[in-house]
Write an enzyme that holds these catalytic residues in place. Structure first.
Site, mmCIF file in Angstrom:
data_model
loop_
_atom_site.group_PDB
_atom_site.id
_atom_site.type_symbol
_atom_site.label_atom_id
_atom_site.label_comp_id
_atom_site.label_asym_id
_atom_site.label_seq_id
_atom_site.Cartn_x
_atom_site.Cartn_y
_atom_site.Cartn_z
ATOM 1 N N HIS A 20 0.840 -1.200 0.000
ATOM 2 C CA HIS A 20 0.000 0.000 0.000
ATOM 3 C C HIS A 20 0.876 1.251 0.000
ATOM 4 O O HIS A 20 0.948 1.956 -0.988
ATOM 5 C CB HIS A 20 -0.952 -0.020 1.203
ATOM 6 C CG HIS A 20 -1.810 1.185 1.303
ATOM 7 N ND1 HIS A 20 -1.924 1.918 2.464
ATOM 8 C CD2 HIS A 20 -2.586 1.825 0.395
ATOM 9 C CE1 HIS A 20 -2.740 2.948 2.261
ATOM 10 N NE2 HIS A 20 -3.147 2.913 1.015
ATOM 11 N N CYS A 40 0.009 0.385 9.772
ATOM 12 C CA CYS A 40 -0.184 1.748 9.260
ATOM 13 C C CYS A 40 -1.615 1.988 8.794
ATOM 14 O O CYS A 40 -2.229 2.984 9.152
ATOM 15 C CB CYS A 40 0.788 2.033 8.113
ATOM 16 S SG CYS A 40 2.515 2.015 8.627
ATOM 17 N N HIS A 41 -2.161 1.072 7.972
ATOM 18 C CA HIS A 41 -3.495 1.288 7.412
ATOM 19 C C HIS A 41 -4.376 0.049 7.470
ATOM 20 O O HIS A 41 -5.438 0.025 6.854
ATOM 21 C CB HIS A 41 -3.388 1.803 5.970
ATOM 22 C CG HIS A 41 -2.618 3.080 5.882
ATOM 23 N ND1 HIS A 41 -1.312 3.119 5.483
ATOM 24 C CD2 HIS A 41 -2.968 4.353 6.178
ATOM 25 C CE1 HIS A 41 -0.877 4.371 5.535
ATOM 26 N NE2 HIS A 41 -1.860 5.138 5.959
ATOM 27 N N GLY A 42 -3.918 -1.004 8.157
ATOM 28 C CA GLY A 42 -4.768 -2.156 8.410
ATOM 29 C C GLY A 42 -4.816 -3.231 7.337
ATOM 30 O O GLY A 42 -5.742 -4.035 7.333
#
Length: 188
Positions: A128, A152-154
């Site tokens: 990502h 960080c963003h799952g």
């Protein structure tokens, strides 16, 4: 009027002058060409990989001490690399997932070497935004699919490091690698 001798002498002088002018032109162009090549050489040379990068072109990792279910993190080309020894259950779980359920469909066999399907080697960089996922160290969050979890963003990856949920668009990348002996893997 000029005599024949004077005309011939003038032609010889003009011809001699023409040859001298041609030589000067050729010499000047050659000098400029060599000078241009000398000026460009350092610019081209600076684009070559440095010695420290060439030294990291490949690494050897001894995997003999990695028990089933354990993983290690190493570094190759200044990027983290995860090497995991999958348990038979993790191998079976990865094989049981229908490829149609995957965002980036790849089988476990495509991500491992023949005869070494329990050894998963991936770059430890989330696809990502480049964070380093958790799941290598003991007690780290492996996410809902038992593989890796990017804090960080799952993004969540399964036991074969395939993206299962979250914003990551693709699976964790598998670098070029080969087993040079039963216990040594060469990456790069």
């Amino acid at each position: 009027m000029a005599t024949l001798e004077e005309t011939n002498a003038a032609k010889v002088e003009a011809d001699h002058s023409l040859r001298r002018r041609d030589f000067i032109n050729i010499a000047a162009v050659s000098f400029a060409g060599v000078g241009g090549a000398v000026a460009v050489l350092p610019l081209v040379n600076q684009m070559s990989p440095s010695a420290d990068v060439l030294a990291l072109a490949s690494i050897e990792v001894d995997v003999s001490k990695i028990q089933p279910g354990q993983a290690i993190k190493t570094s190759w080309r200044k990027q983290p690399v995860f090497i995991r020894n999958l348990t038979p259950k993790e191998v079976a779980d990865a094989k049981a997932v229908p490829l149609s359920e995957l965002r980036d469909p790849q089988s476990l066999a495509e991500r491992t070497k023949p005869g070494k399907e329990n050894w998963l080697v991936t770059l430890g960089v989330c696809t990502h935004l480049g964070c380093v996922p958790l799941g290598v160290g003991e007690g780290e969050n492996r996410g809902p699919f038992g593989g890796y979890f990017c804090p960080c963003h799952g993004s969540a990856y399964d036991t074969a490091a395939r993206i299962r949920s979250g914003p990551a668009p693709t699976n964790l990348l598998v670098p070029e690698y080969e087993f040079t002996s039963p216990t040594v893997v060469t990456i790069g």
